[in-house]
Write a protein that holds these residues in place. Sequence first.
Motif, short mmCIF file in Angstrom:
data_model
loop_
_atom_site.label_atom_id
_atom_site.label_comp_id
_atom_site.label_asym_id
_atom_site.label_seq_id
_atom_site.Cartn_x
_atom_site.Cartn_y
_atom_site.Cartn_z
N GLU A 188 0.84 -1.19 0.00
CA GLU A 188 0.00 0.00 0.00
C GLU A 188 0.88 1.25 0.00
O GLU A 188 1.85 1.33 0.76
CB GLU A 188 -0.91 0.02 1.22
CG GLU A 188 -1.89 -1.14 1.29
CD GLU A 188 -2.61 -1.23 2.62
OE1 GLU A 188 -3.79 -1.62 2.62
OE2 GLU A 188 -1.98 -0.94 3.66
N ILE A 189 0.56 2.20 -0.87
CA ILE A 189 1.26 3.48 -0.87
C ILE A 189 0.72 4.32 0.27
O ILE A 189 -0.45 4.72 0.28
CB ILE A 189 1.07 4.22 -2.21
CG1 ILE A 189 1.58 3.37 -3.38
CG2 ILE A 189 1.79 5.57 -2.17
CD1 ILE A 189 3.06 3.10 -3.36
N ILE A 190 1.56 4.60 1.25
CA ILE A 190 1.14 5.33 2.44
C ILE A 190 1.24 6.83 2.23
O ILE A 190 0.33 7.59 2.58
CB ILE A 190 1.99 4.91 3.67
CG1 ILE A 190 1.93 3.40 3.87
CG2 ILE A 190 1.52 5.64 4.92
CD1 ILE A 190 0.53 2.86 4.07
N ASN A 191 2.34 7.28 1.67
CA ASN A 191 2.56 8.69 1.38
C ASN A 191 3.23 8.83 0.02
O ASN A 191 3.99 7.94 -0.40
CB ASN A 191 3.47 9.34 2.43
CG ASN A 191 2.81 9.46 3.79
OD1 ASN A 191 1.69 9.92 3.90
ND2 ASN A 191 3.53 9.03 4.83
N LEU A 192 2.97 9.92 -0.67
CA LEU A 192 3.62 10.19 -1.95
C LEU A 192 3.82 11.68 -2.11
O LEU A 192 2.95 12.48 -1.73
CB LEU A 192 2.79 9.65 -3.11
CG LEU A 192 3.44 9.79 -4.51
CD1 LEU A 192 3.19 8.54 -5.35
CD2 LEU A 192 2.92 11.03 -5.24
N ALA A 193 4.96 12.07 -2.64
CA ALA A 193 5.26 13.47 -2.90
C ALA A 193 6.00 13.60 -4.22
O ALA A 193 6.77 12.71 -4.59
CB ALA A 193 6.09 14.07 -1.76
N GLU A 194 5.77 14.71 -4.91
CA GLU A 194 6.47 15.00 -6.16
C GLU A 194 7.15 16.36 -6.04
O GLU A 194 6.63 17.28 -5.40
CB GLU A 194 5.50 15.00 -7.34
CG GLU A 194 4.93 13.63 -7.65
CD GLU A 194 4.00 13.65 -8.85
OE1 GLU A 194 4.50 13.54 -9.99
OE2 GLU A 194 2.78 13.79 -8.64
#
Length: 283
Positions: A188-194
């Motif tokens: 599961e992707i918990i956090n994502l930032a670009e």
Amino acid sequence: MCCGEGRLRLLMIIYSDRPLNRVSYARVMEERIAAQRMASQGTVPIEECVAVEEPLEIQINGSPWVTTMRTPGQDRELAIGLLYTEGILQNEDDITNIHLEDNVLMIEGEISAEGHTRGFLRSSSCGVCGSASLESVLARNPPKIPADTFTLQWGDIEKLVTKLNSSQSFFQSTGGMHAVAQFNENLEIINLAEDVGRHNAMDKIIGQSIDAMPHYRLGFLLSGRVSFEMVQKAVMVGSPCIVAIGAPTTLAIQLARQHGLTLIGFVREARFNVYTGAWRIKE
């Protein structure tokens, strides 16, 4: 082809067949590193050419000024260009002596860093700042990463990268963003930032979960390559795993191995390279 070029090509051929040895005819920009290539057909030992990343401390008239993470070679030119663009150097004639010893470049001359004494560390992607010496980069007290609290299946790696690619909304619209995501053992992707800087994206992820340290059960997904400062950030939060679409540098591999972190790179369709910590990947 001139005679010199022919001899150089011969040297390159000879040294390319010597495993895990550095080429000695010039400042080394790449190194052959042992890894494991995992694919649906099984796992095989391989050697990969990895970009060398090493620190270079630049001193001005005996005082440390800046430390930069770079690929060795043209260190004199790197320093002169940096001094010029920082407004410290006006003319190369102002330099009386430049001497390189053990990744320390000592510059003497009619120049002064007064007003520029910010003592910072420039990474190969400008990721780590606020340090003025080589020792301060490694002299940290990170949490010890457990060896048995995080595992992945071989097929999980491609699934994770597919999830990362489909989640990069700003990259899809601009083509100019790096992405970093955190994932758990359930994929599961918990956090994502670009961000335009991969180090910035990773800092944003860490900032979102600063109250949940250490991250023993969370890995990092990177859309690009893995340099030293990316592994350093993962180590400092206790993360056991980095999965990257791109390649790691030599210093990144060294730091990951030192702290027992699983480092996976060059993820492509149904295959990837494991540079350290292969025991966490179950076939």
